[in-house]
Design a protein around this motif. Structure first.
Motif, PDB file in Angstrom:
ATOM      1  N   PHE A 720       0.958  -1.239  -0.241  1.00 43.17           N
ATOM      2  CA  PHE A 720      -0.198  -0.118   0.083  1.00 43.17           C
ATOM      3  C   PHE A 720       1.000   1.263  -0.187  1.00 43.17           C
ATOM      4  N   ASP A 721       1.946   1.076   0.649  1.00 43.67           N
ATOM      5  CA  ASP A 721       2.939   2.439   0.677  1.00 43.67           C
ATOM      6  C   ASP A 721       4.230   2.297  -0.316  1.00 43.67           C
ATOM      7  N   ILE A 778      -8.434   1.038  -1.437  1.00 44.26           N
ATOM      8  CA  ILE A 778      -9.414   0.643  -0.338  1.00 44.26           C
ATOM      9  C   ILE A 778     -10.974   0.962  -0.868  1.00 44.26           C
ATOM     10  N   VAL A 779     -11.816   0.096  -0.360  1.00 46.36           N
ATOM     11  CA  VAL A 779     -13.328   0.439  -0.769  1.00 46.36           C
ATOM     12  C   VAL A 779     -13.965   0.139   0.673  1.00 46.36           C
ATOM     13  N   ALA A 780     -14.917   0.823   0.936  1.00 46.24           N
ATOM     14  CA  ALA A 780     -15.566   1.103   1.873  1.00 46.24           C
ATOM     15  C   ALA A 780     -17.250   1.087   1.701  1.00 46.24           C
ATOM     16  N   GLY A 792      -5.581   4.518  -3.801  1.00 48.84           N
ATOM     17  CA  GLY A 792      -4.145   4.565  -3.297  1.00 48.84           C
ATOM     18  C   GLY A 792      -3.305   5.405  -4.150  1.00 48.84           C
ATOM     19  N   THR A 793      -2.664   6.005  -3.559  1.00 45.22           N
ATOM     20  CA  THR A 793      -1.421   6.870  -4.226  1.00 45.22           C
ATOM     21  C   THR A 793      -0.256   6.038  -4.541  1.00 45.22           C
ATOM     22  N   LYS A 797      -1.164   6.779   1.154  1.00 46.07           N
ATOM     23  CA  LYS A 797      -2.209   7.749   1.285  1.00 46.07           C
ATOM     24  C   LYS A 797      -3.268   7.482   0.175  1.00 46.07           C
ATOM     25  N   MET A 798      -4.116   7.989   0.497  1.00 48.45           N
ATOM     26  CA  MET A 798      -5.413   8.006  -0.466  1.00 48.45           C
ATOM     27  C   MET A 798      -5.886   9.022  -1.185  1.00 48.45           C
TER      28      MET A 798
END
Length: 815
Positions: A720-721, A778-780, A792-793, A797-798
């Protein structure tokens, strides 16, 4: 039509000059404007500020003689246009060395950053692709490459014009008119040229216009011109034989020569008839960089120490030896022999890290079209070829594809005698899935090069030449398909080999290399438009290599397993599996663009409380698998199938009903097999290691962490990062979202909070790379059943959320 020559606004005082360009000049061809017509005005305030900005004592310069200064040959053409004298890093280091500390409240040149602007290619520069937050060093380097100007020339001009290299308290206006571009003597500066980037690019381009000699013919090289000492004509002039175009360009910029008093003064002031622009150019250049006449040292030749590095070309000669040819910014290093004995090889193809171990691999194709895997150890030695499994009968040619389908694994193109083009998707474990047809008519293409992002959209493309000599770009869409074909050029029929080395000239855009039967290698620079322009011969003897291609991007370590369910419906794009409150399980196909496509039925009769687990490729066959913990606590394994869907379930465990959460797809211990982590009621995290064959390694249920009672959602999100390692993300009961990085060696790194207020959502999970941009998302889902995508970046971060669905309230399980 007539136009005025450029005027030099502040040429009368010593260390510092504010020279100005007219933004666009025109003259009647064959008309000569005499130097004696030049005039200038002086601002005493500006001259005082300039002197303070670059006092010779404060800069460590105190030249007392200019014995080597020749007014008719201030700098040679070769030095003036040697764009390879400094890398971006070297420019930055130079700026750092000139200012130890900037005064509070000011931004010095070494720290200055600005958003650049896209500029089209033309006859003078190859264009520029704008970017946010670029440093002064990067802008100078990129402009130098684009406009074929020595970056040292631009650095010296910045110093003599505004003292910016050594200034410790520069105001914004100094950057805005850094080189005086577009600032005539008798009017305000043209607003189109205000700003540091506009100044640098505009000035470099203007120098090429000057040197061309089409629009500017006074001070033309090869002639003697009467050049003034000062804007005041009464100070006199003297004849100067202008020896070259570079010197002529400097006189167009500042149309005065230093008199004897100015030359005696070094960096100081001469007399009232002195002018200093061209003298100070010579002073700074020779004191900082050496001779203005001899070629300055080019970029240090690169050394190939590891095949995992990015800048080299790989090729096979007729004896079967594999060679690596390192390069950096158009400079070749010594070739290195990587292997020998591949005598039947007709092509060798870089496929990146084929098996995910952190080292680069190659595919060798022999005369019978059989494919072999050639591994590396990360150094400069390749292994003996290993026959690749699968059906290779009927293969005529093979080409690099990069990650053409966007699943994170390197792929390969092959063709057959009928001209069909097939994509062989990599499994990530050193194999390929069954070939999938992605094109026809490719037997008409006599040269094909793939696996490189030519148009700059972040997705690998293909360049191909047809029998008529037309060169086409076939852009990939990042999902295993194509965009619209683009004609790149014509007249390529005489080229016997066309391939991409990646970014050969260091300007940030991929280039093409080509040679004819004589083996002379020609560079074609990539342009911002996705097309190319010829840049001359850069080598010879390349016809002796039977296979050649780019080494592609650098490999820094073992590949991180992606998050999410992956592509389980057979249609490109990451998918989502969900179970309704009534027990129906569905596959929601992702489009690969951040949206959903078609829904398909997976199963019925499941329990609303079943746990759905994305396992990644749990059995190592190249297809993503699914886990389900049913109401009885049995762990059911659903193997992914070619073409989409899952095989009938197999029970591979029992007693799993007491776990509150199950997280799959991660490789906790770094053994290259995906694992499953579970949470217990008392907050312990236990690890069940996968064996890579659809089962478990011994020692399951090992505790690896504790304290997870504060989390109500926990999932694996891939990298993710962007640090090259996998990450677990948890939503805590206080609504904060935290990232727990994995080390890849059986431990966690330090946790980081990446969001808050997430307690408004009933479900939070990662679909992996849902947008096909190479970054995990990410999904919510909120309590009303509205689904949001947080792209995501790639930096932890998003981006701002985007609504991607409704009606998800009826889903009790989403994974």
């Amino acid at each position: 039509m007539s136009r005025r020559a450029p005027r030099s606004r502040n040429t009368l005082k010593g260390p510092q000059l504010f020279t100005c360009f007219l933004a666009a000049f025109a003259v009647v061809l064959s008309t000569v404007i005499p130097a004696g017509a030049a005039t200038a005005s002086v601002s005493s305030t500006a001259v005082s500020a300039a002197r303070a900005a670059s006092d010779p004592v404060s800069t460590g310069l105190a030249k007392t003689t200019l014995a080597g200064f020749t007014p008719g040959n201030i700098i040679s053409n070769a030095v003036f246009t040697n764009k390879n004298t400094m890398t971006e890093a070297q420019i930055q280091t130079f700026f750092n060395s000139k200012v130890a500390k900037c005064q509070s409240g000011y931004v010095c040149l070494k720290d200055f950053k600005i958003t650049s602007v896209t500029r089209p290619a033309d006859a003078y520069c190859s264009g520029y692709t704008g970017a946010a937050n670029e440093s002064a060093a990067r802008i100078i380097y990129r402009v130098a490459q684009s406009c074929n100007i020595n970056p040292r020339v631009l650095i010296v001009m910045l110093q003599k014009e505004q003292g910016l290299v050594t200034h410790t308290w520069p105001s914004a206006w100094r950057y805005n008119i850094a080189l005086g571009q577009g600032c005539p003597d008798t009017a305000p500066c043209d607003p189109n040229y205000v700003g540091f980037f506009h100044q640098i690019y505009g000035a470099a381009r203007q120098m090429q216009i000057y040197m061309e000699g089409k629009w500017f013919q006074w001070y033309a090289p090869g002639n003697t011109w009467n050049i003034l000492y000062n804007p005041n004509a009464s100070c006199g002039s003297a004849p100067v034989y202008v020896a070259n175009a570079a010197t002529a360009a400097l006189y167009y910029y500042t149309p005065y020569q230093p008199n004897a008093a100015a030359l005696r003064a070094g960096y100081g002031e001469g007399n009232s008839c002195s002018a200093y622009g061209n003298r100070n150019f010579y002073n700074y250049f020779t004191d900082w960089f050496g001779s203005t006449q001899s070629q300055q040292p080019a970029v240090t030749p690169p050394v190939l120490k590891s095949v995992n590095t990015t800048n080299y070309i790989v090729g096979v000669d007729e004896s079967g030896s594999v060679w690596g040819y390192p390069y950096t910014k158009t400079t070749w290093g010594a070739r290195v022999q990587l292997a020998s004995g591949l005598t039947n090889t007709t092509n060798i193809i870089n496929v990146g890290d084929f098996d995910g171990d952190g080292n680069r691999d190659f595919i060798a194709l022999d005369k019978d079209s059989r494919a072999s895997l050639v591994r590396s150890d990360g150094g400069t030695k390749l292994s003996a070829p290993e026959a690749l499994p699968g059906d290779w009968s009927g293969v005529v040619a093979a080409y690099a594809a990069g990650d053409f389908d966007g699943d994170g694994y390197p792929d390969l193109f092959t063709t057959n005698a009928q001209g069909d083009l097939f994509l062989r998707s990599g499994t990530g474990f050193g194999g390929y899935r069954a070939p999938m047809k992605v094109g026809s008519g490719w037997h008409k293409m006599s040269q094909v090069s793939g696996g490189i992002d030519i148009n700059g959209d972040g997705r690998p493309d293909v360049v191909a030449r047809d029998a008529a000599g037309n060169l086409y770009l076939y852009p990939g869409n990042g999902r295993g398909g194509w965009g619209t074909r683009v004609l790149m050029g014509h007249g390529w029929s005489n080229m016997t080999s066309i391939f991409s080395p990646g970014d050969f000239d260091g300007d940030g855009r991929p280039d093409l290399l080509a040679h004819a039967a004589d083996g002379k290698l020609v560079l074609y620079r990539g342009l911002a438009s996705g097309k190319v322009t010829s840049a001359g011969i850069i080598g010879s003897g390349w016809h002796t290599l039977v296979g050649k291609g780019s080494a592609a991007g650098a490999i820094s370590g073992p590949r991180t397993f992606p998050g999410g369910m992956g592509n389980v419906d057979g249609v490109p794009g990451n998918d989502v599996v969900a179970v309704t409150t009534t027990g129906e399980a569905y596959i929601y196909g992702g489009s690969g663009t951040g949206k959903f496509g078609a829904r398909s039925n997976l199963a019925t009769g499941w329990n609303a409380n079943d746990k759905v687990i994305s396992l990644g490729d749990f059995n190592g066959d190249g297809y993503p698998d699914l886990g389900r913990i049913d109401a009885a606590g049995a762990f059911q394994f659903y193997a992914g199938k070619a073409g989409g869907g899952f095989a009938a379930p197999q029970q591979i465990g029992h007693g799993w009903g007491g776990f509150t959460r199950a997280i799959g797809g991660l490789d906790y211990d770094g053994d290259r097999f995906t694992d499953v982590a579970v949470l217990t009621d008392d907050g312990r995290m236990l690890l069940y290691r996968g064996n890579g064959r659809g089962g478990w390694s011994p020692g399951g249920g090992t505790q690896i962490s504790h304290g997870w009672t504060i989390a109500d959602e926990v999932f694996y999100a891939g990298d993710f990062d962007g640090d090259g390692r996998g990450d677990i993300i948890a939503r805590l009961t206080d609504g904060t979202l935290r990232q727990y990085p994995l080390t890849g060696r059986g431990a966690f790194g330090a946790a980081t909070q990446i969001g808050h207020g997430w307690d408004v959502f009933s479900t939070v999970f990662s679909p992996g790379d849902f947008t096909s941009d190479g970054k995990s998302d990410i999904v919510a889902v909120d309590t009303d059943g509205v689904m949001y995508l947080y792209a995501g970046t790639g930096t932890g971060k998003m981006q701002a959320r985007v609504k991607i669905g409704t009606g998800w309230k009826m889903m009790s399980v989403i994974g």
